[in-house]
Write an enzyme that holds these catalytic residues in place. Sequence first.
Site, PDB file in Angstrom:
ATOM      1  N   ASP A 166     -28.324  33.806  28.749  1.00 26.94           N
ATOM      2  CA  ASP A 166     -27.822  32.203  28.918  1.00 26.94           C
ATOM      3  C   ASP A 166     -26.808  32.155  29.704  1.00 26.94           C
ATOM      4  O   ASP A 166     -25.882  32.734  30.014  1.00 26.94           O
ATOM      5  CB  ASP A 166     -27.647  31.416  27.555  1.00 26.94           C
ATOM      6  CG  ASP A 166     -28.706  31.198  26.930  1.00 26.94           C
ATOM      7  OD1 ASP A 166     -30.153  31.304  27.291  1.00 26.94           O
ATOM      8  OD2 ASP A 166     -28.657  30.678  25.756  1.00 26.94           O
ATOM      9  N   MET A 226     -20.703  19.558  22.468  1.00 25.39           N
ATOM     10  CA  MET A 226     -21.665  18.833  23.348  1.00 25.39           C
ATOM     11  C   MET A 226     -21.346  17.357  23.136  1.00 25.39           C
ATOM     12  O   MET A 226     -21.936  16.518  23.358  1.00 25.39           O
ATOM     13  CB  MET A 226     -23.162  19.103  23.139  1.00 25.39           C
ATOM     14  CG  MET A 226     -23.534  20.431  23.445  1.00 25.39           C
ATOM     15  SD  MET A 226     -25.396  20.586  23.132  1.00 25.39           S
ATOM     16  CE  MET A 226     -25.131  21.334  21.287  1.00 25.39           C
ATOM     17  N   LYS A 231     -29.703  26.995  30.970  1.00 27.73           N
ATOM     18  CA  LYS A 231     -29.913  25.798  29.870  1.00 27.73           C
ATOM     19  C   LYS A 231     -28.631  25.092  29.454  1.00 27.73           C
ATOM     20  O   LYS A 231     -28.360  25.076  28.555  1.00 27.73           O
ATOM     21  CB  LYS A 231     -30.383  26.558  28.837  1.00 27.73           C
ATOM     22  CG  LYS A 231     -30.954  25.617  27.649  1.00 27.73           C
ATOM     23  CD  LYS A 231     -31.954  26.318  26.562  1.00 27.73           C
ATOM     24  CE  LYS A 231     -33.231  26.328  26.941  1.00 27.73           C
ATOM     25  NZ  LYS A 231     -33.905  25.014  27.377  1.00 27.73           N
TER      26      LYS A 231
HETATM   27  N1  SAH Z   1     -24.657  28.389  19.916  1.00 28.68           N
HETATM   28  C1  SAH Z   1     -23.403  28.052  20.538  1.00 28.68           C
HETATM   29  C2  SAH Z   1     -23.304  26.550  20.933  1.00 28.68           C
HETATM   30  C3  SAH Z   1     -24.397  26.028  21.863  1.00 28.68           C
HETATM   31  S1  SAH Z   1     -24.198  24.576  22.323  1.00 28.68           S
HETATM   32  C4  SAH Z   1     -22.305  28.598  19.598  1.00 28.68           C
HETATM   33  O1  SAH Z   1     -22.600  28.978  18.324  1.00 28.68           O
HETATM   34  O2  SAH Z   1     -21.271  28.411  19.955  1.00 28.68           O
HETATM   35  C5  SAH Z   1     -23.278  24.592  23.808  1.00 28.68           C
HETATM   36  C6  SAH Z   1     -21.932  23.851  23.147  1.00 28.68           C
HETATM   37  O3  SAH Z   1     -21.090  24.924  22.642  1.00 28.68           O
HETATM   38  C7  SAH Z   1     -21.144  23.502  24.599  1.00 28.68           C
HETATM   39  O4  SAH Z   1     -21.424  22.001  25.080  1.00 28.68           O
HETATM   40  C8  SAH Z   1     -19.754  23.132  23.705  1.00 28.68           C
HETATM   41  O5  SAH Z   1     -19.677  22.131  23.119  1.00 28.68           O
HETATM   42  C9  SAH Z   1     -19.575  24.372  22.949  1.00 28.68           C
HETATM   43  N2  SAH Z   1     -19.059  25.700  23.623  1.00 28.68           N
HETATM   44  C10 SAH Z   1     -19.860  26.636  23.793  1.00 28.68           C
HETATM   45  N3  SAH Z   1     -18.738  27.609  24.236  1.00 28.68           N
HETATM   46  C11 SAH Z   1     -17.778  26.951  24.259  1.00 28.68           C
HETATM   47  C12 SAH Z   1     -16.298  27.536  24.759  1.00 28.68           C
HETATM   48  N4  SAH Z   1     -16.244  28.605  25.253  1.00 28.68           N
HETATM   49  N5  SAH Z   1     -15.383  26.455  24.520  1.00 28.68           N
HETATM   50  C13 SAH Z   1     -15.580  25.185  24.245  1.00 28.68           C
HETATM   51  N6  SAH Z   1     -16.675  24.727  23.741  1.00 28.68           N
HETATM   52  C14 SAH Z   1     -17.785  25.678  23.875  1.00 28.68           C
END
Ligand code: SAH
Length: 258
Positions: free
Chosen positions: A44, A178, A66
């Site tokens: 991803d 998000m 994505k």
């Molecule tokens: N499966 C992922 C989430 C995917 S949705 C998990 O468990 O973390 C994507 C969202 O995750 C982003 O829009 C943000 O809100 C958050 N996110 C993912 N990586 C991040 C990071 N390094 N710092 C801050 N927010 C993050």
Amino acid sequence: MEQRTISAPDVGKVTLIGAGPGDPELLTLKAARALGAAEVVLIDDLVDRRCLVHARPGARIIEVGKRGGCKSTPQAFIERLMIRCARQGRTVARLKGGDPFVFGRGGEELQALRAAGMEVEVIPGITAGIGVPATLGIPVTHRNLARGVTFVTGHARDGAEPDWAALARTGTTLVIYMGLKRLGRIASSLMQAGMKRDTPACAIENGTLETQRQVIGTLADLATDVMDRGLDGPAIIVVGDVVRCAGIAGVVPVRRAA
Ligand code: SAH
């Protein structure tokens, strides 16, 4: 168990792997091992490319973007691709940001793969909603401050809003994925529902990475502060008293960017 004969070619295996929130060192040992065993890796765009050092030499790496609902590889295409590779007898790894089952469509992929008769293994990862606040010393639960935590998405693709009023009443820490673009509306809805204006709140962008930035303040001011600082990367928003723990003595914020 029902005996099933699988005709040639052999059906390979798909592993759904959580890559953790950003810092490649937050990948689990099990994830690294599974990556090393895969012949095909679908990665991803939120996953740091440094994770691929664990991939085996010669593995086919397929980038499947994505981000935020914009230009992206359609989900059905990704699922079909995994199934096709596995049917060719290949070991497939699907590397997803954070945890595959937290706002990551891992559940849908698992269902599609199982329906196609694939053998699937799931390797959990550290989700951004826990790992990112932790870099500042923010615990999502705390015996004296929050009896629970609610993970919620602020990105309403179908226009449906989470029930912010109900969430405000839970008294749990709110961890919003998000949500950056809708932060103003989210904060107003929470305050209209009775959450205090001075409730501690923060937004953390690119958490656990060298580029991490954060804004820590109150619910009333967070949206403006975030705009002033120009935060626009993937961000986690935390609302609740636990945010007061940010940067408490002894906890050194990890790689706090200027
Ligand atoms: N499966 C992922 C989430 C995917 S949705 C998990 O468990 O973390 C994507 C969202 O995750 C982003 O829009 C943000 O809100 C958050 N996110 C993912 N990586 C991040 C990071 N390094 N710092 C801050 N927010 C993050």
